[in-house]
Design a protein around this motif. Structure first.
Motif, short mmCIF file in Angstrom:
data_model
loop_
_atom_site.label_atom_id
_atom_site.label_comp_id
_atom_site.label_asym_id
_atom_site.label_seq_id
_atom_site.Cartn_x
_atom_site.Cartn_y
_atom_site.Cartn_z
N GLU A 73 -16.95 -2.57 -3.07
CA GLU A 73 -16.51 -1.20 -3.31
C GLU A 73 -15.29 -0.87 -2.45
O GLU A 73 -14.48 -0.03 -2.82
N LEU A 74 -15.17 -1.49 -1.30
CA LEU A 74 -14.12 -1.15 -0.35
C LEU A 74 -12.73 -1.37 -0.93
O LEU A 74 -11.86 -0.51 -0.80
N VAL A 75 -12.50 -2.49 -1.59
CA VAL A 75 -11.19 -2.76 -2.17
C VAL A 75 -10.81 -1.67 -3.15
O VAL A 75 -9.69 -1.15 -3.13
N ASP A 76 -11.74 -1.27 -4.02
CA ASP A 76 -11.46 -0.21 -5.00
C ASP A 76 -11.13 1.11 -4.31
O ASP A 76 -10.20 1.81 -4.72
N LEU A 133 -7.66 0.85 -2.81
CA LEU A 133 -6.65 0.90 -3.87
C LEU A 133 -6.45 2.32 -4.39
O LEU A 133 -5.32 2.73 -4.66
N ASN A 134 -7.54 3.06 -4.51
CA ASN A 134 -7.44 4.46 -4.93
C ASN A 134 -6.62 5.27 -3.93
O ASN A 134 -5.80 6.10 -4.32
N LEU A 135 -6.84 5.04 -2.65
CA LEU A 135 -6.06 5.73 -1.62
C LEU A 135 -4.59 5.33 -1.68
O LEU A 135 -3.70 6.18 -1.55
N VAL A 136 -4.33 4.05 -1.86
CA VAL A 136 -2.95 3.55 -1.93
C VAL A 136 -2.19 4.24 -3.06
O VAL A 136 -1.06 4.69 -2.89
N ARG A 137 -2.85 4.37 -4.21
CA ARG A 137 -2.21 5.04 -5.35
C ARG A 137 -2.05 6.53 -5.11
O ARG A 137 -0.98 7.10 -5.29
N ALA A 138 -3.13 7.18 -4.69
CA ALA A 138 -3.12 8.64 -4.53
C ALA A 138 -2.15 9.09 -3.44
O ALA A 138 -1.50 10.13 -3.57
N GLU A 139 -2.03 8.32 -2.37
CA GLU A 139 -1.19 8.70 -1.23
C GLU A 139 0.21 8.10 -1.30
O GLU A 139 1.01 8.30 -0.40
N GLU A 157 -10.72 -12.37 4.64
CA GLU A 157 -11.22 -12.43 3.27
C GLU A 157 -11.05 -11.09 2.56
O GLU A 157 -10.67 -11.04 1.38
N PHE A 158 -11.32 -10.00 3.27
CA PHE A 158 -11.10 -8.67 2.71
C PHE A 158 -9.62 -8.49 2.34
O PHE A 158 -9.29 -8.01 1.26
N ALA A 159 -8.73 -8.87 3.26
CA ALA A 159 -7.29 -8.73 3.02
C ALA A 159 -6.86 -9.56 1.81
O ALA A 159 -6.03 -9.12 1.01
N GLU A 160 -7.41 -10.76 1.66
CA GLU A 160 -7.09 -11.60 0.50
C GLU A 160 -7.53 -10.92 -0.79
O GLU A 160 -6.80 -10.93 -1.79
N SER A 161 -8.72 -10.33 -0.78
CA SER A 161 -9.20 -9.61 -1.96
C SER A 161 -8.28 -8.44 -2.29
O SER A 161 -7.96 -8.19 -3.45
N LEU A 162 -7.86 -7.73 -1.27
CA LEU A 162 -6.96 -6.60 -1.45
C LEU A 162 -5.60 -7.08 -1.98
O LEU A 162 -5.04 -6.47 -2.89
#
Length: 147
Positions: free
Chosen positions: A50-53, A56-62, A88-93
């Motif tokens: 859920e964290l990546v999503d 990503l929502n914050l990246v778009r909204a802000e 691993e989190f950063a790679e997913s992002l």
């Protein structure tokens, strides 16, 4: 894409700072000028995917131009199991966005954030520590870019 240094990192635009945690991830966002950095509510989740999503929502909204992720290294500079999880989190992002990502050493950022908070209730520490650490991570990154 994950960048190796600040030379090609965006020089203008808002940035997001991330202090990754297995359950609670601290978030901070700069203004357009990068003169101010604001701690946001942490992202608390039960499932790590859920964290990546949510990011990503914050990246778009802000309208975020770049992502700064605190990399938890040991005091001797070596990597831990947590370091691997953050990578691993950063790679997913990175596979989900074209927004540039960069790591910054976050050693002792949580300690510094707690010291800045002063004497507060344990509940306040749990609620605010991670995002205050993210704020320090982002402020440090902005300072490094200014050099």
């Amino acid at each position: 894409m994950i960048l190796g240094d600040f030379k090609v990192f965006p020089r203008i635009g808002r940035l997001i700072g991330i202090d990754w945690g297995a359950r609670r991830t601290g978030i901070a966002i700069s203004d357009e000028t990068r003169k101010f950095v604001f701690a946001r509510d942490p992202i608390v989740m039960k499932k790590s995917d859920e964290l990546v999503d949510k990011i990503l929502n914050l990246v778009r909204a802000e309208k975020i131009a770049g992502i700064v992720i605190g990399l938890p290294l040991r005091t001797d500079g070596s990597e831990s199991d947590t370091t691997k999880m953050v990578r691993e989190f950063a790679e997913s992002l990175a596979t989900a966005t074209d927004t540039p990502i960069i790591f910054i050493d976050e050693t002792l950022s949580s300690t510094a954030a707690q010291e800045e908070m002063g004497r507060v209730r344990v509940r306040d520490i749990k609620e605010k520590l991670d995002s205050n650490a993210a704020r320090l991570i982002l402020e440090n990154a902005i300072a490094m870019m200014g050099r």
